[in-house]
Design a protein around this motif. Structure first.
Motif, mmCIF file in Angstrom:
data_model
loop_
_atom_site.group_PDB
_atom_site.id
_atom_site.type_symbol
_atom_site.label_atom_id
_atom_site.label_comp_id
_atom_site.label_asym_id
_atom_site.label_seq_id
_atom_site.Cartn_x
_atom_site.Cartn_y
_atom_site.Cartn_z
ATOM 1 N N ASP A 268 18.559 -9.360 212.267
ATOM 2 C CA ASP A 268 20.053 -9.540 212.792
ATOM 3 C C ASP A 268 20.030 -11.064 213.023
ATOM 4 O O ASP A 268 21.130 -11.371 213.513
ATOM 5 C CB ASP A 268 19.664 -8.818 214.374
ATOM 6 C CG ASP A 268 18.622 -9.671 215.203
ATOM 7 O OD1 ASP A 268 18.149 -10.612 214.665
ATOM 8 O OD2 ASP A 268 18.754 -9.316 216.627
ATOM 9 N N LYS B 113 16.168 -3.594 220.769
ATOM 10 C CA LYS B 113 17.095 -3.734 221.791
ATOM 11 C C LYS B 113 17.264 -2.923 222.749
ATOM 12 O O LYS B 113 17.790 -3.521 223.813
ATOM 13 C CB LYS B 113 18.569 -4.073 221.104
ATOM 14 C CG LYS B 113 18.937 -5.170 220.180
ATOM 15 C CD LYS B 113 17.964 -5.788 219.457
ATOM 16 C CE LYS B 113 18.445 -6.683 218.469
ATOM 17 N NZ LYS B 113 17.202 -7.455 217.594
ATOM 18 N N ASP C 279 13.791 -4.187 213.659
ATOM 19 C CA ASP C 279 14.438 -4.972 214.615
ATOM 20 C C ASP C 279 15.527 -4.723 215.567
ATOM 21 O O ASP C 279 15.413 -5.296 216.716
ATOM 22 C CB ASP C 279 15.086 -6.232 213.535
ATOM 23 C CG ASP C 279 15.330 -7.547 214.216
ATOM 24 O OD1 ASP C 279 14.701 -7.731 215.224
ATOM 25 O OD2 ASP C 279 16.089 -8.337 213.578
ATOM 26 N N HIS D 119 9.724 -7.845 220.777
ATOM 27 C CA HIS D 119 9.370 -9.001 220.006
ATOM 28 C C HIS D 119 8.454 -9.800 219.906
ATOM 29 O O HIS D 119 7.879 -10.461 219.112
ATOM 30 C CB HIS D 119 10.978 -9.841 219.981
ATOM 31 C CG HIS D 119 12.130 -9.511 219.014
ATOM 32 N ND1 HIS D 119 12.634 -8.481 219.350
ATOM 33 C CD2 HIS D 119 12.483 -10.254 217.781
ATOM 34 C CE1 HIS D 119 13.659 -8.421 218.187
ATOM 35 N NE2 HIS D 119 13.546 -9.552 217.525
ATOM 36 N N HIS E 65 9.321 -8.881 209.834
ATOM 37 C CA HIS E 65 9.346 -9.228 211.245
ATOM 38 C C HIS E 65 9.828 -7.823 211.851
ATOM 39 O O HIS E 65 9.072 -7.338 212.805
ATOM 40 C CB HIS E 65 10.791 -10.064 211.282
ATOM 41 C CG HIS E 65 11.360 -10.404 212.701
ATOM 42 N ND1 HIS E 65 10.808 -11.011 213.660
ATOM 43 C CD2 HIS E 65 12.496 -9.739 212.971
ATOM 44 C CE1 HIS E 65 11.461 -10.821 214.582
ATOM 45 N NE2 HIS E 65 12.610 -10.179 214.471
HETATM 46 ZN ZN LIG Z 1 14.419 -9.881 215.429
#
Ligand SMILES: [Zn+2]
Length: 459
Positions: free
Chosen positions: A135, A186, A182, A262, A283
């Motif tokens: 992102d 959220k 990733d 994260h 990641h």
């Molecule tokens: Zn990230």
């Protein structure tokens, strides 16, 4: 060629002026450059893999738009380009030898390096995305390892971003799986922000919240389509990722897009875990596993009755700053991580008096907060299913981590950032270790969960 959601986000962004998203968007690279950087020369920066994916197309489009071009700078594809301070200096020196604006053609690492290097010279740049893998394209700040410590280096976002969905759909499926890893974070990251808001630590900006959480469920809805490289599914994921980056830009910090899930990734990254693999551990793979870890933890948290928390009992053995520092030092054996963790943890240390207020607030808000968290979160089993179907990591054994290493990462993750998450709530309440241990004890999410074969690019 964009979406109404992205238009809304751009209206609040002060750095990125255009996001060109869609099938065939690569052909609009030249027009986007000419519109945003009129009269400038361009220099494409890529590696061999990303050049093969989109380099010639971007070059042709720039040329057709009448943009003068330097020779492209193409780094080797193997070993995979590593985004550290040395690489940033190298690109900065290359850019310093020309007056051209950089056109980054690549995914996470190439974009982060070009972003940081361009910013050091005060020069705007344009980003052409080659995979739906992070992102960070539209984010303010770059993920760079500085002196061995994974950091978010403050720097300006690209002035324009080209998101060619057909190119990204044709990228290796592991990159798309990485992007999903990733983005799905959220979900618990939003929960962490809610917790911080409810406890008076950091208010939620609900407009920014909508930018990230609004497109989120659509973006992760079709893991099978993503794995197949279906353009509609990749377009939805790409939109979610760009929105998340723009939200970071609008908010000025990564809070809207990053929570404790994260931190699992940051911890492993700082330990250098998977960095020397033929295909370095990405990641998003680490973040996806961190997401699953946090959703499993939240399931236990939601079962607690924190409105009945024994505050006096907890305050009786409230740690002094020295004791808290010793706790952090004992958790972090690697010196460079320890130093950083001690600093970050000191930034959120509470005196006993402040802790009393915090815990009283927690008791008071818990019934309503628990309800709202329940609406925000997804069951760990559902997260696992999505990760499995898209081809992302969903068990630590797939990346050679033991359950004990995962267990200790929960505790370490609490120490590495000042930013407040539910891990801090549990630490303050004196419950972190016992809640984490429950996850690995009989009946816990990770207990007896069969190890899976080691992940390879062919699997
Ligand atoms: Zn990230």
């Amino acid at each position: 060629m964009t979406t109404s959601r992205i238009e809304t986000a751009l209206a609040g962004a002060d750095q990125t002026k255009a996001v060109v998203l869609g099938v065939g968007a690569l052909d609009l690279t030249g027009a986007a450059f000419r519109d945003q950087l009129p009269g400038k020369r361009a220099v494409i920066i890529a590696d061999e893999n990303t050049w093969a994916a989109a380099g010639p197309g971007a070059e042709e489009s720039l040329r057709a738009a009448g943009v003068d071009l330097d020779e492209p700078v193409i780094f080797p594809g193997r070993p995979v380009l590593f985004a550290d301070d040395a690489m940033v200096e190298r690109v900065r020196d290359i850019l310093a030898g020309t007056d051209a604006a950089a056109v980054s053609v690549g995914s996470g690492s190439v974009n982060d390096v070009v972003k940081n290097a361009s910013d050091l010279l005060g020069r705007p740049y344009l980003s052409v995305c080659t995979a739906a893998s992070v992102d960070g394209y539209t984010a303010e700040g770059a993920a760079i390892t500085v002196k061995g410590v994974k950091s978010t280096v403050p720097c300006r976002a690209p002035v324009a971003v080209v998101v060619p969905v057909d190119v990204m759909a044709a990228a290796p499926s592991r990159l798309t799986a990485t992007g999903l890893g990733d983005l799905i974070e959220k979900v618990p990251a939003g929960a962490d922000w809610m917790v911080a808001d409810a406890l008076g630590v950091e208010p939620v900006d609900w407009d920014v919240w909508d930018l990230v959480q609004g497109p989120l469920q659509d973006a992760i809805a079709d893991p099978d389509g993503l794995r197949r490289g279906d353009t509609e599914a990749v377009a939805a994921l790409s939109e979610g990722l760009q929105m998340s980056g723009l939200a970071i830009q609008v908010h000025g910090t990564s809070r809207p897009a990053s929570g404790a899930g994260h931190y699992f990734s940051h911890q492993w990254e700082m330990e250098g875990y998977g960095r020397d693999w033929a295909i370095p551990l990405s990641h998003g793979f680490k973040v996806g596993l961190g997401t699953l870890a946090m959703c499993a933890l939240y399931e236990i948290v939601l079962g607690l009755d924190l409105s009945a928390l024994d505050i006096e009992g907890r305050l009786q053995d409230w740690p002094t700053p020295e004791e808290d520092r010793a706790r952090v030092e004992a958790l972090q054996p690697v010196p460079v991580i320890r130093e950083s963790a001690v600093r970050e943890s000191a930034g959120k240390y509470l005196t006993a008096e402040a802790a009393r207020k915090r815990l009283e607030t927690l008791r008071r808000v818990w019934p309503e907060l628990r309800f709202r968290l329940g609406q925000q979160l997804m069951p760990a089993s559902e997260v696992e299913d999505i990760l499995r179907r898209v081809g992302a990591i969903h068990h630590p054994s797939q990346i050679g981590l033991s359950l004990e290493q995962l267990r200790i990462t929960y505790l370490r993750a609490q120490t590495i950032r000042t930013r407040y998450t539910v891990l801090d709530t549990l630490q303050e309440a004196g419950l972190l270790t016992s809640v984490v241990d429950r996850l690995f004890a009989p009946g816990g999410y990770w207990y007896g969960r069969s190890p899976e074969p080691r992940w390879t690019d062919e699997s």
